[in-house]
Design an enzyme around this catalytic site. Structure first.
Site, mmCIF file in Angstrom:
data_model
loop_
_atom_site.group_PDB
_atom_site.id
_atom_site.type_symbol
_atom_site.label_atom_id
_atom_site.label_comp_id
_atom_site.label_asym_id
_atom_site.label_seq_id
_atom_site.Cartn_x
_atom_site.Cartn_y
_atom_site.Cartn_z
ATOM 1 N N ASP A 1 0.843 -1.188 0.000
ATOM 2 C CA ASP A 1 0.000 0.000 0.000
ATOM 3 C C ASP A 1 0.888 1.252 0.000
ATOM 4 O OD1 ASP A 1 -1.932 2.058 0.679
ATOM 5 O OD2 ASP A 1 -3.226 0.437 1.345
ATOM 6 N N SER B 1 -7.285 3.736 -1.508
ATOM 7 C CA SER B 1 -7.063 2.303 -1.332
ATOM 8 C C SER B 1 -8.322 1.483 -1.597
ATOM 9 C CB SER B 1 -6.558 2.024 0.082
ATOM 10 O OG SER B 1 -5.263 2.552 0.258
ATOM 11 N N HIS C 1 -9.340 -2.903 7.274
ATOM 12 C CA HIS C 1 -9.003 -1.688 6.540
ATOM 13 C C HIS C 1 -9.330 -1.868 5.062
ATOM 14 C CE1 HIS C 1 -6.568 2.098 6.129
ATOM 15 N NE2 HIS C 1 -7.072 2.253 7.341
ATOM 16 N N GLU D 1 -1.012 -7.713 2.383
ATOM 17 C CA GLU D 1 -0.819 -6.272 2.227
ATOM 18 C C GLU D 1 0.182 -5.743 3.243
ATOM 19 O OE1 GLU D 1 -3.177 -2.006 2.648
ATOM 20 O OE2 GLU D 1 -3.601 -3.681 3.997
ATOM 21 N N ASP E 1 2.304 2.773 3.309
ATOM 22 C CA ASP E 1 1.448 3.914 3.003
ATOM 23 C C ASP E 1 1.377 4.881 4.171
ATOM 24 O OD1 ASP E 1 -0.751 5.190 1.335
ATOM 25 O OD2 ASP E 1 -1.893 4.701 3.142
ATOM 26 N N HIS F 1 2.443 8.785 4.160
ATOM 27 C CA HIS F 1 1.537 9.884 4.489
ATOM 28 C C HIS F 1 2.217 10.852 5.453
ATOM 29 C CE1 HIS F 1 -2.355 9.170 2.604
ATOM 30 N NE2 HIS F 1 -2.278 7.874 2.910
ATOM 31 N N ASP G 1 -1.031 -0.367 -4.637
ATOM 32 C CA ASP G 1 -2.349 0.158 -4.995
ATOM 33 C C ASP G 1 -2.265 1.591 -5.510
ATOM 34 O OD1 ASP G 1 -1.665 1.168 -2.512
ATOM 35 O OD2 ASP G 1 -3.640 0.865 -1.612
ATOM 36 N N HIS G 2 -1.196 2.295 -5.125
ATOM 37 C CA HIS G 2 -0.940 3.666 -5.550
ATOM 38 C C HIS G 2 0.376 4.094 -4.922
ATOM 39 C CE1 HIS G 2 -2.061 4.618 -1.451
ATOM 40 N NE2 HIS G 2 -3.211 4.010 -1.643
ATOM 41 N N HIS H 1 -1.901 10.580 -1.536
ATOM 42 C CA HIS H 1 -1.538 9.723 -2.661
ATOM 43 C C HIS H 1 -1.192 10.568 -3.888
ATOM 44 C CE1 HIS H 1 -4.594 6.689 -0.742
ATOM 45 N NE2 HIS H 1 -3.526 6.890 0.015
#
Length: 490
Positions: free
Chosen positions: A34, A75, A126, A255, A260, A264, A303-304, A433
């Site tokens: 992620d 996500s 999540h 995952e 991620d 962030h 996912d990004h 993202h």
């Protein structure tokens, strides 16, 4: 040797590597980092000086990630695309934009008689893990998602905990009792102790396992913060393989969600360390693949991208020095929760008292020279952030000036990681993202299909094809939610 014999020998040599002539994959792994774009992968390689296992796979593709209603995805939308082959809107899980529930790779595998496992380093309800077993119009419906775990019939859930088993956030209109009680009633053995977890075997039946210490948001601790008694993502993956292995095969999604979260918060070291442990988890699947090369497919993707991580910083020009990141010995989260939290309760709350603590945990020095020596403008920035943190100011996105500086995070914590990252030659453009494509890697049965340039819905479609499932959108018979309108999704 004749040309025909030579060609035949060449083909036989590469069958274990690519598996291109195998009909269907019996064992399928989908690994999702992620927030893991190409910068996150390469940063991890530069930090260690070694090539990541995922980057060594024979098939390498580039994957676009946009949602149905927004260029920069989230996500929920991205995971739904990869799980079902369906583009959907931001925040929607397991449903198309019209809120029609769509079957996922995991559900279709279960219908084929395969065992199914879902693993995540963040809460198991999540957005990314939920997209493989739940069907809700809003990712915040944690109670409904927790109930979906109980009703999924899947064989193994491992990693983080559950966010709302009692519907305390009142996000559901369909309360049917405590979700954890329902999970147990439906035959799941719930395990949180590491010794008990390591002793699990196939005779234990269906399992829901999560780490005893959940650091933030019911998630596993960052790898750099974990203790010896904590269960790692690698161990959750290895145990999943052990419990799922059977004659009919299995599907497992793993995952690494805290890559991620670290991005962030613009914490490159925490992101790198979690990317490396993600690669370690992939190595467990790879060892299994080497024993079953003609029956196994491993796909690794993101996912990004998150944070707009750049491999280069204006202040260092062309120079990089990833070694300085090794001086950081805890994540921004642990520093905020434990170190800074304790400091605020102390008797000496001065910036001078904080200086040696910053040096201890991040290596930044306030005097002298060297790659970690702070310049006058950097000390000024830290002092300003320190003052804001000590005042208890909440830096939220409503203030555009402070949001650019701190992104809604603890001002001192994010300022420290920004400066350390910049000294390494890394920088960030966002706390959210980005829309850049991600890398997808594969090895095993028909792995060559994952070469090239394609969209994230194609990950599901290609995997379906390799699993012997009709490559189309599979709609569920009816919606589990009947009283929510499309407008409520936004």
């Amino acid at each position: 040797m004749t040309m025909r014999v030579f060609v035949l020998a060449l083909v036989l040599t590469f069958i274990p590597l690519s598996g291109v002539f195998a009909k269907n994959a019996k064992y399928v792994f989908l690994f999702i980092g992620d927030g893991m774009g190409m910068p996150q992968r390469i940063a991890a390689e530069q930090y260690t000086g070694k090539k990541l296992l995922m980057n060594s796979f024979p098939a390498q593709g580039i994957t676009t990630t946009h949602a149905a209603d927004r260029f920069i995805t989230g996500s929920a939308a991205s995971a739904t695309a990869m799980a079902s082959g369906t583009k959907t809107n931001i925040g929607v899980i397991g449903m198309d934009p019209a809120l029609r529930p769509v079957k996922t790779l995991a559900e279709l595998a279960k219908e084929k008689g395969m065992k199914v496992g879902i693993v995540s380093s963040v809460s198991i309800d999540h957005a990314t893990p939920a997209a493989f077993y739940a069907h809700v119009p809003r990712r915040s419906q944690y109670y409904d998602i927790d109930v979906a775990i109980a009703n999924s019939g899947f064989d193994y859930f491992g990693g983080g905990g559950l966010k709302d088993v009692t519907n305390k956030k009142n996000n559901s209109k369909n309360y049917v009792g405590n979700a954890m009680d329902l999970i147990k009633k439906n035959g799941y053995k719930v395990v949180t102790d590491k010794a008990e977890f390591m002793a699990l075997n196939a005779a234990d039946g269906k399992v829901l396992a999560y780490n005893n210490w959940l650091q933030d948001g019911k998630a596993l601790p960052y790898d750099m913060d974990k203790r010896s008694r904590d269960i790692s993502l690698k161990e959750f993956t290895a145990k999943g393989i052990e419990l799922l292995d059977n004659d009919k095969g299995f599907f497992m999604m793993v995952e690494a969600g805290k890559i991620d979260w670290a991005c962030h918060a613009n914490d490159a070291t925490a992101s790198i360390k979690d990317t490396l442990v993600f690669d370690d988890a992939i190595s467990e699947a790879y060892e299994f693949y080497k024993k079953h090369p003609a029956e196994t497919l491993i796909v690794v993707t993101g996912d990004h991208e998150c944070g707009g991580l750049t491999l280069g910083y204006a202040g260092t020009k062309y120079a990089t020095n990833f070694d300085v990141l090794g001086k950081q010995n805890l994540s921004f989260q642990k520093f905020t929760d434990e170190v800074l939290g304790k400091f605020k309760q102390g008797s000496d709350k001065s910036f001078n008292a904080m200086k040696p603590i910053i040096t201890q945990h991040f290596g930044l020095t306030f005097e002298g020279n060297g790659p970690l020596a702070l310049q006058a403008h950097e000390i000024k920035a830290l002092k300003g952030a320190f003052d804001r943190s000590m005042k208890g100011e909440q830096e939220k996105s409503k203030n555009p000036e402070t949001y650019v500086l701190y992104g809604g995070y603890e001002p001192l914590s994010v300022s420290i990681t920004h400066i350390l990252n910049q000294k390494a030659g890394l920088a960030w453009t966002s706390y959210k993202h980005t829309g850049v494509p991600v890398a997808t890697s594969a090895v095993g049965v028909s792995a060559g299909l994952f070469n090239g340039y394609y969209d994230n819905v194609d990950i599901a479609k290609k995997t379906m094809d390799i699993m012997g499932i009709d490559e189309k959108i599979h709609y569920a018979e009816k919606s589990p939610i009947n009283d929510v309108t499309f407008a409520a999704v936004n």
